[in-house]
Design an enzyme around this catalytic site. Structure first.
Site: not given
Ligand code: M6R
Length: 607
Positions: A76, A480, A602
């Site tokens: 990335w 969300e 991700k």
């Molecule tokens: O791994 P994490 O839960 O800390 O990640 C946080 C965000 O990057 C993550 O929730 C992101 O917003 C998602 N891709 C949304 O679907």
């Protein structure tokens, strides 16, 4: 952000690396590469695009790539555009490496090399790191790595091969994750267990600032004073099939369908005698003693789970809860002290901003409790207490089941606190706990509402912009829903507290602008309905999500999605599924890659 994998052993390195990279692709998918040790020295193969492009290119080499040691990377891009030159592995002198992270002082280091007449081939910070390690190398890899990291600032996980030690891999990390395991087939190292669970379910997390020497027979770990360290072995409870699509076209759809099971696994072990209890996690009630406020900090979807937590904790426990975006929190001199419980929420447990928010909170003497999905991740290890969510691996970039289980832990915390602080009588805590236990079955009943949602998605597929509105829990859920839609459909959308729309944004509501109105909260229903009427009378195309026990005039909207009857405080679990489906089927109808939306990765391990 970026996935790395390394292998040395008895089987084909390229097969292990390509399998691992495919599994790690969710961490970055703009380019990929592998370097393997062949009879004729190291062969470095890199391509722009998905791992499948790399597989095609590697296949062109046929048997000439017989090798049992190698490293691989899926990228990335951070520094330098998406080109084959910028793809990893990078090479400098006798050093070949892959990297996950960012070397912050790379420009300064590059300038020093330039003065010596040494220019990098790529535009990356990683190649400069390779040059530093090569510069520190005479004949001892461990000493070279130790000396090099003193010159590097930033976050990194490195897997390194030195030409003089072609069967060994050396690894070190600071901030970015690395897990490793040794089996009869050889030694494996990767950013995440999904890459290597096919070979072993036992593993250890490489401690930060320790150097791993990985040979085909063993993995030894040393701290930077060259003292041997025994790894803490861990075990994953899921197997390789959990990280496969299992007949679904996309991981996101599979993960939506896994939500009832994830919820059961997360909720049930924490209910004892009909009441919430965290003994199984070793989280004793002392963590809640002396607390007069709570801060929840996280990013993206995890932060939205925090907003649900704030709403229900404030309602039932009557304690102020502040929700902070981790990237803001860490730079704003937050008001937290020993009377604050700071809750960190993260699926990956590696999100850079959330990790730094944790460290800042600890420095301010706050008690820290993390809600994390990945075992042994940095946030889990560094927080005072951890409540693991048991969602299994979440591969789609868009978070679904992780959000669902994060919400459920928020409810568990709320119930435990309400019990301890006696803000709700025990009978009511029991009733609410029973509602929570019922949530997995409730979610199951909603999973087959997808047909109706597919039709709705076809109506919004051509929208340039749309709005989500709601009040209370419906509003935070809208945040969300909106994020999910933007993330995977590339349609602009915004979430608004329904009553706030008329303070400016309603000027954007014109003919056929889709408005998704979440209206499950009975105590504010009449107010939300007025807001629906306001947007409809300005031409909006209204899709309403409500529950079957809500008395609403269906002629107020163009489409209605009805959830089965439920206590309104638990409606978010059902409405979330509908919002996930809307995003999923709209992305699908647009022919997009649902699991790997553009520009994203991700796990965001850089700030
Ligand atoms: O791994 P994490 O839960 O800390 O990640 C946080 C965000 O990057 C993550 O929730 C992101 O917003 C998602 N891709 C949304 O679907």
């Amino acid at each position: 952000m970026c996935g790395i994998v390394g292998f040395t052993g008895e089987i084909s390195a390229k097969d292990v690396l390509l399998h691992g990279l495919k599994a790690l692709e969710y961490r970055g998918y703009d380019s990929a590469g592998i370097a393997v040790e062949t009879e004729n020295g190291i062969k470095n193969i890199k391509t722009v695009g998905k791992v499948s492009n790399l597989v095609d290119k590697v296949n062109e080499y046929g048997d000439s790539l017989k090798a049992t040691t190698g490293i691989g990377h899926t990228r990335w891009a951070t520094h330098g555009g998406v080109t084959a030159e910028n793809a990893h592995p990078h090479r400098a002198g006798k050093v070949t490496l892959v990297h996950n992270g960012i070397i912050e002082n790379y420009q300064e280091l590059a300038a020093q090399f330039k003065e010596k007449g040494l220019e990098p081939v790529s535009e990356t910070d990683t190649e400069i790191a390779a040059m530093v390690i090569n510069d520190c190398y005479t004949d001892n890899p461990i000493e070279a790595v130790k000396a090099a990291v003193k010159r590097l600032k930033g976050a990194y996980a490195f897997c390194i091969i030195f030409d003089d030690y072609p069967e060994n891999i050396y690894a070190i990390r600071n901030g970015s994750p690395l897990v490793a395991t040794n089996t009869d087939e050889g030694s494996f190292i990767a950013s995440d267990m999904v890459a290597i669970v096919k070979y072993s379910k036992d593993y250890f997390v490489l401690p930060e600032h320790h150097i791993a020497t990985i040979t085909k027979d063993s993995i030894s770990i040393m701290d930077l004073k060259f003292r041997e360290v025994e790894p803490d072995m861990m075990h994953v409870s899921w197997d390789a099939t959990a990280a496969k699509k299992g007949g679904y076209e996309y991981f996101m759809l599979k993960e939506i369908h896994e939500q009832p099971e994830a919820l059961t696994n997360t909720i049930v072990p924490r209910i004892v005698g009909g009441l919430p209890d965290f003994s199984v996690d070793g989280v004793d009630d002392s963590i809640f003693e002396g607390i007069n406020n709570i801060t929840i900090t996280a990013c993206g979807t995890a932060m939205h789970a925090g907003l649900i937590g704030k709403t229900i904790i404030e309602k039932y426990v009557r304690i102020p809860v502040n929700v902070e975006i981790a990237s803001e929190y860490r730079y704003k001199n937050p008001i937290v002290d020993e009377h604050t419980l700071v809750i960190l929420v993260s699926q990956s447990g590696e999100t850079a901003d959330t990790l730094e928010a944790l460290r800042l909170s600890k420095a301010r003497n706050a008690k820290t409790l993390s809600i994390v999905n990945v075992k042994g991740s940095s946030i889990a290890r560094e927080s005072d207490y951890v409540l693991y969510t048991h969602a299994g691996p979440e591969i789609a970039v868009a978070s679904t089941k992780a959000y669902m289980v994060q919400m459920s832990v928020m409810y568990l915390i709320m119930l435990r606190l309400a019990l301890l602080k006696k803000t709700v009588d025990e009978a009511e805590v029991r009733r609410l706990t029973a509602e929570l236990i019922h949530v997995p079955d409730y979610v199951k009943t909603i999973l087959d509402s997808d047909k109706a949602i597919q039709k709705i998605s076809n109506k919004i597929i051509n929208a340039n912009s749309l709005f989500y509105i709601g009040r209370g829990l419906d509003y935070v859920l809208s945040c969300e829903g909106s994020l999910k839609l933007k993330e995977i459909t590339y349609i602009h959308s915004e979430a608004y507290a329904a009553g706030e729309l008329k303070h400016g944004t309603i000027s954007l509501i014109t003919d056929n602008v889709p408005v998704i109105a979440v209206a499950t909260q009975k105590d504010v229903l009449a107010k939300t309905v007025s807001n629906i009427v306001e947007v409809r009378s300005r031409g909006a195309f209204v899709i309403m999500i409500t529950t079957e026990d809500v008395d609403v005039n269906t002629s107020l909207c163009d489409h209605i999605l009805v959830l089965p009857k439920v206590d309104q405080d638990f409606a978010p679990f059902g409405a979330a599924v509908m919002l996930q489906y809307i995003a999923y089927y709209t992305s699908y109808a647009k022919g997009l890659n649902v699991d790997q939306p553009r520009n994203l990765a991700k796990s965001v391990t850089v700030e």
